[in-house]
Design an enzyme around this catalytic site. Structure first.
Site, PDB file in Angstrom:
ATOM      1  N   GLU A  98       0.843  -1.201   0.000  1.00 17.28           N
ATOM      2  CA  GLU A  98       0.000   0.000   0.000  1.00 17.28           C
ATOM      3  C   GLU A  98       0.876   1.248   0.000  1.00 17.28           C
ATOM      4  O   GLU A  98       2.005   1.236   0.507  1.00 17.28           O
ATOM      5  CB  GLU A  98      -0.921  -0.070   1.236  1.00 17.28           C
ATOM      6  N   ASP A  99       0.370   2.315  -0.599  1.00 22.82           N
ATOM      7  CA  ASP A  99       1.115   3.578  -0.610  1.00 22.82           C
ATOM      8  C   ASP A  99       0.999   4.297   0.729  1.00 22.82           C
ATOM      9  O   ASP A  99       1.981   4.754   1.291  1.00 22.82           O
ATOM     10  CB  ASP A  99       0.640   4.485  -1.766  1.00 22.82           C
ATOM     11  N   ASP A 102      -4.385   5.791   5.878  1.00 19.97           N
ATOM     12  CA  ASP A 102      -4.917   7.021   6.437  1.00 19.97           C
ATOM     13  C   ASP A 102      -5.956   6.642   7.505  1.00 19.97           C
ATOM     14  O   ASP A 102      -5.584   6.339   8.632  1.00 19.97           O
ATOM     15  CB  ASP A 102      -5.512   7.809   5.253  1.00 19.97           C
ATOM     16  N   PHE A 151      -2.203  16.242   3.326  1.00 20.98           N
ATOM     17  CA  PHE A 151      -2.425  15.505   2.087  1.00 20.98           C
ATOM     18  C   PHE A 151      -1.168  15.583   1.234  1.00 20.98           C
ATOM     19  O   PHE A 151      -0.687  16.668   0.928  1.00 20.98           O
ATOM     20  CB  PHE A 151      -3.634  16.054   1.329  1.00 20.98           C
TER      21      PHE A 151
HETATM   22  P1  IMP Z   1      -7.898   5.203   4.028  1.00 24.28           P
HETATM   23  O1  IMP Z   1      -9.026   4.299   3.656  1.00 24.28           O
HETATM   24  O2  IMP Z   1      -8.398   6.468   4.670  1.00 24.28           O
HETATM   25  O3  IMP Z   1      -6.828   4.562   4.866  1.00 24.28           O
HETATM   26  O4  IMP Z   1      -7.299   5.716   2.671  1.00 24.28           O
HETATM   27  C1  IMP Z   1      -6.282   5.114   2.047  1.00 24.28           C
HETATM   28  C2  IMP Z   1      -6.197   5.512   0.600  1.00 24.28           C
HETATM   29  O5  IMP Z   1      -6.519   6.888   0.408  1.00 24.28           O
HETATM   30  C3  IMP Z   1      -4.770   5.375   0.132  1.00 24.28           C
HETATM   31  O6  IMP Z   1      -4.554   4.128  -0.440  1.00 24.28           O
HETATM   32  C4  IMP Z   1      -4.618   6.499  -0.846  1.00 24.28           C
HETATM   33  O7  IMP Z   1      -4.988   6.063  -2.126  1.00 24.28           O
HETATM   34  C5  IMP Z   1      -5.583   7.548  -0.387  1.00 24.28           C
HETATM   35  N1  IMP Z   1      -4.903   8.593   0.426  1.00 24.28           N
HETATM   36  C6  IMP Z   1      -4.931   8.763   1.766  1.00 24.28           C
HETATM   37  N2  IMP Z   1      -4.193   9.813   2.144  1.00 24.28           N
HETATM   38  C7  IMP Z   1      -3.662  10.314   1.014  1.00 24.28           C
HETATM   39  C8  IMP Z   1      -2.751  11.407   0.744  1.00 24.28           C
HETATM   40  O8  IMP Z   1      -2.293  12.145   1.626  1.00 24.28           O
HETATM   41  N3  IMP Z   1      -2.442  11.594  -0.556  1.00 24.28           N
HETATM   42  C9  IMP Z   1      -2.909  10.816  -1.580  1.00 24.28           C
HETATM   43  N4  IMP Z   1      -3.730   9.791  -1.372  1.00 24.28           N
HETATM   44  C10 IMP Z   1      -4.115   9.538  -0.088  1.00 24.28           C
HETATM   45 MG    MG Z   2      -4.273   3.768  -2.400  1.00 22.14          MG
END
Ligand code: IMP
Ligand code: MG
Length: 179
Positions: A98-99, A102, A151
């Site tokens: 995963e990148d 969040d 972000f």
């Molecule tokens: P989560 O479900 O909130 O954990 O979101 C995860 C996904 O949201 C990641 O796989 C990213 O694709 C995207 N994401 C979350 N934060 C960022 C950010 O700061 N920049 C770009 N994409 C983000």
């Molecule tokens: Mg992602």
């Protein structure tokens, strides 16, 4: 593209050093094994291609595509699976790539889907972690950098589909997010 950047949070070299560190840990944990890397599209593509080339264990590739953000910077918690793994993942040692984690909602859903396919093991490697925003607990085996609640874009991460090809992790100027 570079005019839109406010500041670089993590530079190129620091990313490469960290990728190497993560690969070392993975190599020593999976000695002589086989891993099935499952990259979460599209953000993890660059990280996965760099990381995989530093692995000295056999690594197969699969991908999943889920959407959670649209063009917005806030997670809805409402995740849709657009593309699931096609391959039989039962009896495989899966490493989800995963990148960024969040809120954790995306990964939580992915883990649920993959666990239901009965893999031999399931671990997670993420380049970035934003712990402040976590809504669900995620057990992260390999973590690159913890970052503050901002972000970020670059090295695979996008804003509205753009900036993925920046070689570093950066924060955009405020006016870009408002458009
Ligand atoms: P989560 O479900 O909130 O954990 O979101 C995860 C996904 O949201 C990641 O796989 C990213 O694709 C995207 N994401 C979350 N934060 C960022 C950010 O700061 N920049 C770009 N994409 C983000
Ligand atoms: Mg992602």
């Amino acid at each position: 593209m570079k005019n839109d950047i406010k500041r670089i949070l993590i530079g190129k070299e620091k990313i490469q050093e960290k990728v190497e560190e993560l690969a070392d840990q993975i190599n020593s944990d999976y000695q002589d094994g086989n891993i099935l890397l499952i990259g979460i599209l599209k953000g993890s593509v660059i990280f996965m291609s760099d990381l995989s080339r530093k692995l000295d264990v056999n690594a197969e590739f699969e991908f999943m595509d889920v959407s959670s953000y649209g063009n917005n910077t806030f997670s809805s918690g409402n995740i849709r699976i657009n593309y699931d793994v096609k391959y039989d993942v039962g009896n495989k040692d899966i490493l989800i790539v995963e990148d960024i984690i969040d809120t954790g909602n995306t990964l939580n859903k992915i883990i649920e889907v993959l666990q239901s396919k009965n893999p031999k093991s399931l671990k997670i490697v993420t380049l970035l972690d934003k712990p402040e925003r976590r809504e669900v607990d995620i057990d992260i085996s390999y973590k690159g950098f913890e970052i503050p609640n901002e972000f970020v874009v670059g090295y695979g991460l996008d804003f509205a589909g753009k900036y993925r090809n920046l070689p570093y992790i950066a924060v955009l100027k405020e006016e870009i997010y408002k458009n």
